[in-house]
Design a protein around this motif. Structure first.
Motif, PDB file in Angstrom:
ATOM      1  N   GLY A 147       0.812  -1.207   0.000  1.00 16.78           N
ATOM      2  CA  GLY A 147       0.000   0.000   0.000  1.00 16.78           C
ATOM      3  C   GLY A 147       0.848   1.261   0.000  1.00 16.78           C
ATOM      4  O   GLY A 147       0.544   2.239  -0.699  1.00 16.78           O
ATOM      5  N   ALA A 148       1.932   1.243   0.777  1.00 14.40           N
ATOM      6  CA  ALA A 148       2.821   2.411   0.832  1.00 14.40           C
ATOM      7  C   ALA A 148       3.480   2.668  -0.523  1.00 14.40           C
ATOM      8  O   ALA A 148       3.658   3.827  -0.931  1.00 14.40           O
ATOM      9  N   ILE A 149       3.824   1.604  -1.238  1.00 14.71           N
ATOM     10  CA  ILE A 149       4.412   1.752  -2.565  1.00 14.71           C
ATOM     11  C   ILE A 149       3.400   2.387  -3.526  1.00 14.71           C
ATOM     12  O   ILE A 149       3.740   3.278  -4.312  1.00 14.71           O
ATOM     13  N   PHE A 150       2.162   1.940  -3.474  1.00 15.26           N
ATOM     14  CA  PHE A 150       1.125   2.534  -4.327  1.00 15.26           C
ATOM     15  C   PHE A 150       0.954   4.026  -4.022  1.00 15.26           C
ATOM     16  O   PHE A 150       0.802   4.840  -4.937  1.00 15.26           O
ATOM     17  N   ARG A 151       0.984   4.362  -2.753  1.00  9.59           N
ATOM     18  CA  ARG A 151       0.817   5.772  -2.365  1.00  9.59           C
ATOM     19  C   ARG A 151       1.960   6.624  -2.916  1.00  9.59           C
ATOM     20  O   ARG A 151       1.739   7.714  -3.456  1.00  9.59           O
ATOM     21  N   THR A 152       3.183   6.124  -2.791  1.00  6.63           N
ATOM     22  CA  THR A 152       4.346   6.834  -3.316  1.00  6.63           C
ATOM     23  C   THR A 152       4.295   6.907  -4.837  1.00  6.63           C
ATOM     24  O   THR A 152       4.585   7.942  -5.437  1.00  6.63           O
ATOM     25  N   ALA A 153       3.920   5.797  -5.461  1.00  4.24           N
ATOM     26  CA  ALA A 153       3.859   5.754  -6.924  1.00  4.24           C
ATOM     27  C   ALA A 153       2.882   6.799  -7.457  1.00  4.24           C
ATOM     28  O   ALA A 153       3.189   7.515  -8.417  1.00  4.24           O
ATOM     29  N   GLU A 154       1.731   6.891  -6.842  1.00  3.22           N
ATOM     30  CA  GLU A 154       0.766   7.900  -7.296  1.00  3.22           C
ATOM     31  C   GLU A 154       1.318   9.306  -7.078  1.00  3.22           C
ATOM     32  O   GLU A 154       1.126  10.197  -7.918  1.00  3.22           O
ATOM     33  N   ALA A 155       2.027   9.507  -5.982  1.00  9.62           N
ATOM     34  CA  ALA A 155       2.563  10.829  -5.660  1.00  9.62           C
ATOM     35  C   ALA A 155       3.564  11.317  -6.706  1.00  9.62           C
ATOM     36  O   ALA A 155       3.639  12.517  -6.983  1.00  9.62           O
ATOM     37  N   VAL A 156       4.323  10.396  -7.296  1.00 12.72           N
ATOM     38  CA  VAL A 156       5.319  10.809  -8.289  1.00 12.72           C
ATOM     39  C   VAL A 156       4.788  10.757  -9.715  1.00 12.72           C
ATOM     40  O   VAL A 156       5.462  11.200 -10.642  1.00 12.72           O
ATOM     41  N   GLY A 157       3.595  10.195  -9.902  1.00 12.90           N
ATOM     42  CA  GLY A 157       3.002  10.186 -11.235  1.00 12.90           C
ATOM     43  C   GLY A 157       3.096   8.883 -11.988  1.00 12.90           C
ATOM     44  O   GLY A 157       2.878   8.848 -13.202  1.00 12.90           O
ATOM     45  N   VAL A 158       3.423   7.781 -11.304  1.00 11.01           N
ATOM     46  CA  VAL A 158       3.417   6.461 -11.950  1.00 11.01           C
ATOM     47  C   VAL A 158       1.986   6.125 -12.344  1.00 11.01           C
ATOM     48  O   VAL A 158       1.068   6.267 -11.534  1.00 11.01           O
ATOM     49  N   LYS A 159       1.798   5.679 -13.583  1.00 11.75           N
ATOM     50  CA  LYS A 159       0.456   5.395 -14.077  1.00 11.75           C
ATOM     51  C   LYS A 159       0.039   3.941 -13.931  1.00 11.75           C
ATOM     52  O   LYS A 159      -1.151   3.631 -13.940  1.00 11.75           O
TER      53      LYS A 159
ATOM     54  N   SER B  75      -6.677  -5.762  -0.890  1.00 17.18           N
ATOM     55  CA  SER B  75      -7.057  -6.222   0.449  1.00 17.18           C
ATOM     56  C   SER B  75      -7.289  -5.015   1.349  1.00 17.18           C
ATOM     57  O   SER B  75      -6.748  -3.925   1.094  1.00 17.18           O
ATOM     58  N   PRO B  76      -8.089  -5.152   2.402  1.00 16.60           N
ATOM     59  CA  PRO B  76      -8.339  -4.015   3.297  1.00 16.60           C
ATOM     60  C   PRO B  76      -7.064  -3.370   3.834  1.00 16.60           C
ATOM     61  O   PRO B  76      -6.959  -2.142   3.906  1.00 16.60           O
ATOM     62  N   LYS B  77      -6.070  -4.169   4.196  1.00 15.22           N
ATOM     63  CA  LYS B  77      -4.825  -3.618   4.743  1.00 15.22           C
ATOM     64  C   LYS B  77      -4.061  -2.811   3.696  1.00 15.22           C
ATOM     65  O   LYS B  77      -3.554  -1.719   3.979  1.00 15.22           O
ATOM     66  N   ALA B  78      -3.946  -3.357   2.491  1.00 19.21           N
ATOM     67  CA  ALA B  78      -3.223  -2.643   1.437  1.00 19.21           C
ATOM     68  C   ALA B  78      -3.957  -1.362   1.043  1.00 19.21           C
ATOM     69  O   ALA B  78      -3.334  -0.323   0.804  1.00 19.21           O
ATOM     70  N   LEU B  79      -5.271  -1.427   0.982  1.00 26.00           N
ATOM     71  CA  LEU B  79      -6.059  -0.237   0.662  1.00 26.00           C
ATOM     72  C   LEU B  79      -5.839   0.867   1.685  1.00 26.00           C
ATOM     73  O   LEU B  79      -5.645   2.030   1.329  1.00 26.00           O
ATOM     74  N   ARG B  80      -5.851   0.498   2.959  1.00 28.11           N
ATOM     75  CA  ARG B  80      -5.645   1.505   4.011  1.00 28.11           C
ATOM     76  C   ARG B  80      -4.244   2.097   3.915  1.00 28.11           C
ATOM     77  O   ARG B  80      -4.062   3.311   4.028  1.00 28.11           O
ATOM     78  N   ALA B  81      -3.247   1.242   3.722  1.00 32.31           N
ATOM     79  CA  ALA B  81      -1.866   1.726   3.649  1.00 32.31           C
ATOM     80  C   ALA B  81      -1.648   2.627   2.444  1.00 32.31           C
ATOM     81  O   ALA B  81      -0.797   3.522   2.470  1.00 32.31           O
ATOM     82  N   SER B  82      -2.406   2.405   1.388  1.00 34.25           N
ATOM     83  CA  SER B  82      -2.260   3.221   0.180  1.00 34.25           C
ATOM     84  C   SER B  82      -3.019   4.539   0.274  1.00 34.25           C
ATOM     85  O   SER B  82      -2.851   5.403  -0.593  1.00 34.25           O
ATOM     86  N   MET B  83      -3.864   4.678   1.291  1.00 35.74           N
ATOM     87  CA  MET B  83      -4.713   5.876   1.446  1.00 35.74           C
ATOM     88  C   MET B  83      -5.552   6.118   0.190  1.00 35.74           C
ATOM     89  O   MET B  83      -5.812   7.252  -0.197  1.00 35.74           O
ATOM     90  N   GLY B  84      -5.955   5.039  -0.460  1.00 35.28           N
ATOM     91  CA  GLY B  84      -6.830   5.143  -1.613  1.00 35.28           C
ATOM     92  C   GLY B  84      -6.121   5.126  -2.955  1.00 35.28           C
ATOM     93  O   GLY B  84      -6.773   5.056  -4.004  1.00 35.28           O
ATOM     94  N   SER B  85      -4.790   5.165  -2.968  1.00 29.98           N
ATOM     95  CA  SER B  85      -4.062   5.205  -4.244  1.00 29.98           C
ATOM     96  C   SER B  85      -4.302   3.961  -5.100  1.00 29.98           C
ATOM     97  O   SER B  85      -4.290   4.030  -6.332  1.00 29.98           O
ATOM     98  N   VAL B  86      -4.533   2.810  -4.452  1.00 27.82           N
ATOM     99  CA  VAL B  86      -4.806   1.588  -5.199  1.00 27.82           C
ATOM    100  C   VAL B  86      -6.029   1.754  -6.099  1.00 27.82           C
ATOM    101  O   VAL B  86      -6.140   1.113  -7.147  1.00 27.82           O
ATOM    102  N   LEU B  87      -6.942   2.638  -5.711  1.00 30.24           N
ATOM    103  CA  LEU B  87      -8.163   2.841  -6.482  1.00 30.24           C
ATOM    104  C   LEU B  87      -7.925   3.667  -7.737  1.00 30.24           C
ATOM    105  O   LEU B  87      -8.794   3.731  -8.609  1.00 30.24           O
ATOM    106  N   ARG B  88      -6.765   4.311  -7.830  1.00 30.58           N
ATOM    107  CA  ARG B  88      -6.547   5.257  -8.925  1.00 30.58           C
ATOM    108  C   ARG B  88      -5.366   4.908  -9.835  1.00 30.58           C
ATOM    109  O   ARG B  88      -5.280   5.428 -10.947  1.00 30.58           O
ATOM    110  N   VAL B  89      -4.467   4.068  -9.384  1.00 28.67           N
ATOM    111  CA  VAL B  89      -3.331   3.643 -10.218  1.00 28.67           C
ATOM    112  C   VAL B  89      -3.707   2.338 -10.915  1.00 28.67           C
ATOM    113  O   VAL B  89      -4.215   1.419 -10.278  1.00 28.67           O
TER     114      VAL B  89
END
Length: 267
Positions: free
Chosen positions: A133-145, A158-172
């Motif tokens: 999840g943290a990787i997804f959050r960082t990836a979205e922050a830098v513009g990874v598509k 998964s619920p844990k990864a979604l929470r750790a991503s702060m929603g980034s999994v929904l957009r990348v």
């Protein structure tokens, strides 16, 4: 809005199955922040469960109004909400949503001329959902598509990864269950050079040419890439560290490299 009073209600049984990963085309989203992030995405919301106390709070009225206009909305007791919650201290709101559909044709669309950051990630057997999840959050922050994930990786939705991503999994854009060799073939077909993080590499991450489109590869937290896998990658990189430190947390290492890559790309 409908009210549910029985623990054995079929909607609640279904929610528990989604929470436990037994329904593959649905995802379980919990909490005030993620509910708001879901509304910002294009994900289809099926059911919403709100605790009575949450629904009665006027501060939540706008969110409830938006959610109830998009999905079946159910009021349940705090006790029943805890029976379906994935967290110890639930925030009073749970959404059951359709899992985003994968479309290979639109997975990776970028143009360097449009100043889009031309890096895709390949995560190979990453097992920790919090790291993921943290990787997804960082990836979205830098513009990874787009992020590719090989088989035997943790579930990005998964619920844990979604929470750790702060929603980034929904957009990348996510491409799951990719075979490692197929990912490299895809990179070659799309003219991306392949680069992997490798503690034994002879180039620092600051010495890589980040102007060219790239597939950046990270291996398992436990053992990284095998020697055979590394031999199939165009370039390796390492992060210089103090002699007393053997390695960085995977999500931290990913962040260090991605932000340097973005900085170099836009110079």
């Amino acid at each position: 809005m409908d009210k549910i009073t029985s623990r054995d209600n079929q909607k609640l049984k279904f929610a528990r199955k989604v929470r436990d990963g037994k329904i593959k085309d649905r995802i379980f989203i919990e909490g005030l922040r993620l509910a708001g992030e879901t509304l910002k995405s294009e994900i289809s919301i099926g059911e919403v469960f709100a605790a009575e106390e949450f629904a009665a709070d006027k501060n939540n009225s706008k969110l409830i109004e938006k959610l109830s206009s998009k999905a079946a909305f159910f009021i349940i007791s705090d006790k029943l909400l805890r029976s379906i919650s994935e967290t110890k201290n639930p925030q009073g709101i749970i959404l059951i949503c359709e899992k985003p559909a994968f479309n290979k044709d639109i997975f990776f669309q970028f143009s360097a001329k449009q100043n889009n950051f031309p890096v895709v990630l390949l995560l190979h057997e990453i097992n920790n959902p919090n790291n993921l999840g943290a990787i997804f959050r960082t990836a979205e922050a830098v513009g990874v598509k787009g992020i590719m994930m090989t088989k035997n990786s943790a579930d990005a939705f998964s619920p844990k990864a979604l929470r750790a991503s702060m929603g980034s999994v929904l957009r990348v854009a996510v491409w799951e269950n990719v075979e490692f060799e197929k990912a490299l073939e895809w990179a070659d077909e799309n003219k991306l050079k392949t680069i992997c993080a490798d503690i034994n590499a002879d180039k620092s991450y600051t010495e890589i040419d980040w102007k060219k489109p790239a597939l950046l590869i990270f291996g398992s937290e436990a053992h990284g890439l095998t020697a055979e896998e590394r031999s199939k990658v165009d370039e390796g990189l390492y992060i210089p560290m103090s002699e007393n430190v053997e390695s960085l947390n995977l999500a931290v290492a990913c962040g260090v490299i991605l932000f340097e890559a973005k900085r170099r790309f836009f110079i």
